[in-house]
Scaffold this motif. Sequence first.
Motif, mmCIF file in Angstrom:
data_model
loop_
_atom_site.group_PDB
_atom_site.id
_atom_site.type_symbol
_atom_site.label_atom_id
_atom_site.label_comp_id
_atom_site.label_asym_id
_atom_site.label_seq_id
_atom_site.Cartn_x
_atom_site.Cartn_y
_atom_site.Cartn_z
ATOM 1 N N UNK A 23 46.895 52.636 39.194
ATOM 2 C CA UNK A 23 45.780 52.832 38.273
ATOM 3 C C UNK A 23 45.143 51.517 37.851
ATOM 4 N N UNK A 24 45.944 50.515 37.555
ATOM 5 C CA UNK A 24 45.396 49.224 37.133
ATOM 6 C C UNK A 24 44.584 48.588 38.251
ATOM 7 N N UNK A 25 45.078 48.675 39.486
ATOM 8 C CA UNK A 25 44.327 48.116 40.608
ATOM 9 C C UNK A 25 43.021 48.863 40.819
ATOM 10 N N UNK A 26 43.069 50.182 40.667
ATOM 11 C CA UNK A 26 41.850 50.979 40.806
ATOM 12 C C UNK A 26 40.823 50.595 39.743
ATOM 13 N N UNK A 29 39.396 47.131 40.492
ATOM 14 C CA UNK A 29 38.466 47.147 41.625
ATOM 15 C C UNK A 29 37.154 47.841 41.267
ATOM 16 N N UNK A 30 37.199 48.792 40.342
ATOM 17 C CA UNK A 30 36.000 49.536 39.974
ATOM 18 C C UNK A 30 35.146 48.787 38.954
ATOM 19 N N UNK A 31 35.775 48.247 37.911
ATOM 20 C CA UNK A 31 35.013 47.669 36.816
ATOM 21 C C UNK A 31 34.715 46.184 36.967
ATOM 22 N N UNK A 32 35.479 45.448 37.735
ATOM 23 C CA UNK A 32 35.264 44.009 37.844
ATOM 24 C C UNK A 32 33.885 43.652 38.424
ATOM 25 N N UNK A 33 33.442 44.238 39.525
ATOM 26 C CA UNK A 33 32.097 43.907 40.014
ATOM 27 C C UNK A 33 30.995 44.332 39.041
ATOM 28 N N UNK A 34 31.173 45.467 38.418
ATOM 29 C CA UNK A 34 30.206 45.921 37.421
ATOM 30 C C UNK A 34 30.149 44.947 36.246
ATOM 31 N N UNK A 35 31.299 44.465 35.825
ATOM 32 C CA UNK A 35 31.375 43.488 34.744
ATOM 33 C C UNK A 35 30.627 42.211 35.111
ATOM 34 N N UNK A 36 30.819 41.729 36.328
ATOM 35 C CA UNK A 36 30.151 40.504 36.760
ATOM 36 C C UNK A 36 28.635 40.651 36.784
ATOM 37 N N UNK A 69 40.423 41.432 33.558
ATOM 38 C CA UNK A 69 40.191 41.990 34.891
ATOM 39 C C UNK A 69 40.835 41.177 36.012
ATOM 40 N N UNK A 70 40.914 39.864 35.861
ATOM 41 C CA UNK A 70 41.300 39.039 36.989
ATOM 42 C C UNK A 70 42.705 38.456 36.929
ATOM 43 N N UNK A 71 43.369 38.492 35.775
ATOM 44 C CA UNK A 71 44.741 37.992 35.703
ATOM 45 C C UNK A 71 45.673 39.117 36.148
ATOM 46 N N UNK A 72 46.512 38.869 37.138
ATOM 47 C CA UNK A 72 47.394 39.931 37.633
ATOM 48 C C UNK A 72 48.348 40.418 36.542
ATOM 49 N N UNK A 73 48.529 41.719 36.494
ATOM 50 C CA UNK A 73 49.479 42.396 35.615
ATOM 51 C C UNK A 73 49.177 42.283 34.129
ATOM 52 N N UNK A 74 48.028 41.772 33.719
ATOM 53 C CA UNK A 74 47.743 41.646 32.290
ATOM 54 C C UNK A 74 47.560 43.023 31.653
ATOM 55 N N UNK A 75 47.021 43.973 32.400
ATOM 56 C CA UNK A 75 46.824 45.314 31.850
ATOM 57 C C UNK A 75 48.176 45.979 31.614
ATOM 58 N N UNK A 76 49.083 45.851 32.577
ATOM 59 C CA UNK A 76 50.401 46.465 32.435
ATOM 60 C C UNK A 76 51.186 45.828 31.300
#
Length: 89
Positions: A23-26, A29-36, A69-76
């Motif tokens: 879920x975090x990867x999804x 991948x979905x929101x990061x380009x939109x954010x940029x 969005x870009x730091x690995x595992x920060x959401x988890x």
Amino acid sequence: MLNLIELTPTPGSPTTGIDTGGLADFLRAFFAPLFLVVVSVVALFFLFTREITRFVQFLILAVAIGVIFYVPNIIEVTARAIAGALGIR
């Protein structure tokens, strides 16, 4: 393709339900380009209207949100910390 809901039981899996493993990867991948795109458009607006102070404030906020969005595992890690603070295990 990401399968969030397992519709048919697979051998070896006792229950069916929502698979939150990716879920975090999804979401990343979905929101990061939109954010940029949104950050770029708003930053250009502040630069063209010569509101440098608001631009710097927005840039600091954008970097802080971008870390999510870009730091690995920060959401988890954040989700586990919030769950631990609420007493959920």
